[in-house]
Design an enzyme around this catalytic site. Structure first.
Site, PDB file in Angstrom:
ATOM      1  N   GLN A   1       1.333  60.556 -21.438  1.00  0.00           N
ATOM      2  CA  GLN A   1       2.636  61.027 -21.729  1.00  0.00           C
ATOM      3  C   GLN A   1       2.611  62.331 -20.906  1.00  0.00           C
ATOM      4  O   GLN A   1       3.790  63.256 -20.786  1.00  0.00           O
ATOM      5  CB  GLN A   1       2.842  61.169 -23.131  1.00  0.00           C
ATOM      6  CG  GLN A   1       3.018  59.822 -23.789  1.00  0.00           C
ATOM      7  CD  GLN A   1       3.274  59.773 -25.313  1.00  0.00           C
ATOM      8  OE1 GLN A   1       2.187  60.020 -26.075  1.00  0.00           O
ATOM      9  NE2 GLN A   1       4.495  60.114 -25.738  1.00  0.00           N
TER      10      GLN A   1
ATOM     11  N   HIS B   1       0.088  53.286 -32.165  1.00  0.00           N
ATOM     12  CA  HIS B   1       1.150  53.668 -31.134  1.00  0.00           C
ATOM     13  C   HIS B   1       0.293  54.404 -29.993  1.00  0.00           C
ATOM     14  O   HIS B   1       0.578  54.116 -28.796  1.00  0.00           O
ATOM     15  CB  HIS B   1       2.081  54.782 -31.973  1.00  0.00           C
ATOM     16  CG  HIS B   1       2.997  55.214 -31.184  1.00  0.00           C
ATOM     17  ND1 HIS B   1       4.292  54.990 -31.318  1.00  0.00           N
ATOM     18  CD2 HIS B   1       3.064  56.265 -29.971  1.00  0.00           C
ATOM     19  CE1 HIS B   1       5.033  55.517 -30.430  1.00  0.00           C
ATOM     20  NE2 HIS B   1       4.310  56.308 -29.443  1.00  0.00           N
TER      21      HIS B   1
ATOM     22  N   GLY C   1       1.518  62.472 -32.808  1.00  0.00           N
ATOM     23  CA  GLY C   1       0.388  62.054 -31.681  1.00  0.00           C
ATOM     24  C   GLY C   1       0.723  62.230 -30.357  1.00  0.00           C
ATOM     25  O   GLY C   1       2.027  61.973 -30.310  1.00  0.00           O
TER      26      GLY C   1
ATOM     27  N   HIS D   1       0.031  53.336 -25.988  1.00  0.00           N
ATOM     28  CA  HIS D   1       0.172  54.490 -24.827  1.00  0.00           C
ATOM     29  C   HIS D   1      -0.678  54.118 -23.908  1.00  0.00           C
ATOM     30  O   HIS D   1      -0.592  53.939 -22.624  1.00  0.00           O
ATOM     31  CB  HIS D   1       0.422  55.594 -25.302  1.00  0.00           C
ATOM     32  CG  HIS D   1       1.811  56.307 -25.782  1.00  0.00           C
ATOM     33  ND1 HIS D   1       2.768  55.858 -25.015  1.00  0.00           N
ATOM     34  CD2 HIS D   1       2.096  56.720 -26.743  1.00  0.00           C
ATOM     35  CE1 HIS D   1       3.779  56.356 -25.535  1.00  0.00           C
ATOM     36  NE2 HIS D   1       3.406  56.832 -26.581  1.00  0.00           N
TER      37      HIS D   1
ATOM     38  N   CYS E   1       9.212  58.095 -30.584  1.00  0.00           N
ATOM     39  CA  CYS E   1       8.112  58.437 -29.641  1.00  0.00           C
ATOM     40  C   CYS E   1       8.650  59.723 -28.642  1.00  0.00           C
ATOM     41  O   CYS E   1       9.590  59.636 -28.497  1.00  0.00           O
ATOM     42  CB  CYS E   1       7.806  57.255 -28.544  1.00  0.00           C
ATOM     43  SG  CYS E   1       6.691  57.785 -27.173  1.00  0.00           S
ATOM     44  N   LEU E   2       7.541  60.577 -28.585  1.00  0.00           N
ATOM     45  CA  LEU E   2       7.997  61.820 -27.763  1.00  0.00           C
ATOM     46  C   LEU E   2       8.493  61.461 -26.430  1.00  0.00           C
ATOM     47  O   LEU E   2       9.426  62.347 -25.895  1.00  0.00           O
ATOM     48  CB  LEU E   2       6.937  62.774 -27.763  1.00  0.00           C
ATOM     49  CG  LEU E   2       6.332  63.284 -29.235  1.00  0.00           C
ATOM     50  CD1 LEU E   2       5.221  64.270 -28.916  1.00  0.00           C
ATOM     51  CD2 LEU E   2       7.784  64.112 -29.781  1.00  0.00           C
TER      52      LEU E   2
HETATM   53 NI    NI Z   1       4.835  57.649 -28.141  1.00  0.00          NI
END
Ligand code: NI
Length: 172
Positions: A55, A139, A50, A143, A97-98
């Site tokens: 991000q 999630h 995701g 964000h 989380c990335l």
């Molecule tokens: Ni994330």
């Protein structure tokens, strides 16, 4: 016209945009379509399940998700202006989380959620998710509200993690 697919840089923990709430998308223009294509490309390249617009440095209210391990196109989800409509149950599972690479923690989430929004053509969609998909949806919604999974930890676990993050992501 075909958009050129481009993986964008994923912002890391400490970047202020990750702490800002995204704004509702008004018009579905070419820039938005390009952003969506880039989000998909960036998510797959990472690889992740995701990715929210914050991000990659955009405050458009949009996220992409794909809970399948093999990038199954039929499982790809694009949600514009998503809203949590209902949730139930509770489940604790490990989450990452990335934007916070190499850190994973157990996070308590609703086990099932119902989310409404628009697909990339602007058509209303309703997505019901359980377990992994429910976790991803919550999630990514977080964000878009400037919330990270570290905020969902118990105060004690959170303190320990925040100290580690301070070392791992200096100057923040
Ligand atoms: Ni994330």
């Amino acid at each position: 016209m075909t958009n050129l697919l481009m993986a964008r840089t994923i912002l890391a923990y400490g970047h202020p945009i990750l702490r800002q709430a995204a704004r509702a998308v008004g018009t579905l223009n070419g820039d938005l379509q390009q952003l969506i294509d880039d989000l998909i490309e960036t998510m797959y390249a990472a690889p992740g399940v995701g990715l929210a617009a914050n991000q990659v440095g955009s405050l458009q209210r949009v996220f992409v998700a794909n809970p399948s391990e093999d990038h199954d196109p039929s499982k790809l989800l694009v949600m514009i202006n998503p809203e949590l409509v209902a949730s139930d149950g509770e489940i604790v599972a490990e989450e990452g989380c990335l934007s916070i690479p190499d850190f994973r923690e157990e996070v308590r989430r609703a086990r099932r959620v119902l989310v409404r929004g628009l697909d990339r053509s602007g058509h209303p969609i309703e997505v019901e998710g359980e377990d992994l998909l429910a976790r991803i949806l919550q999630h990514e919604l977080d964000h878009l509200n400037g919330v990270l999974f570290v905020d969902r930890l118990s105060p004690a676990k959170r303190d320990i993690l925040l100290r580690k993050l301070k070392k791992a992501f200096p100057r923040r």
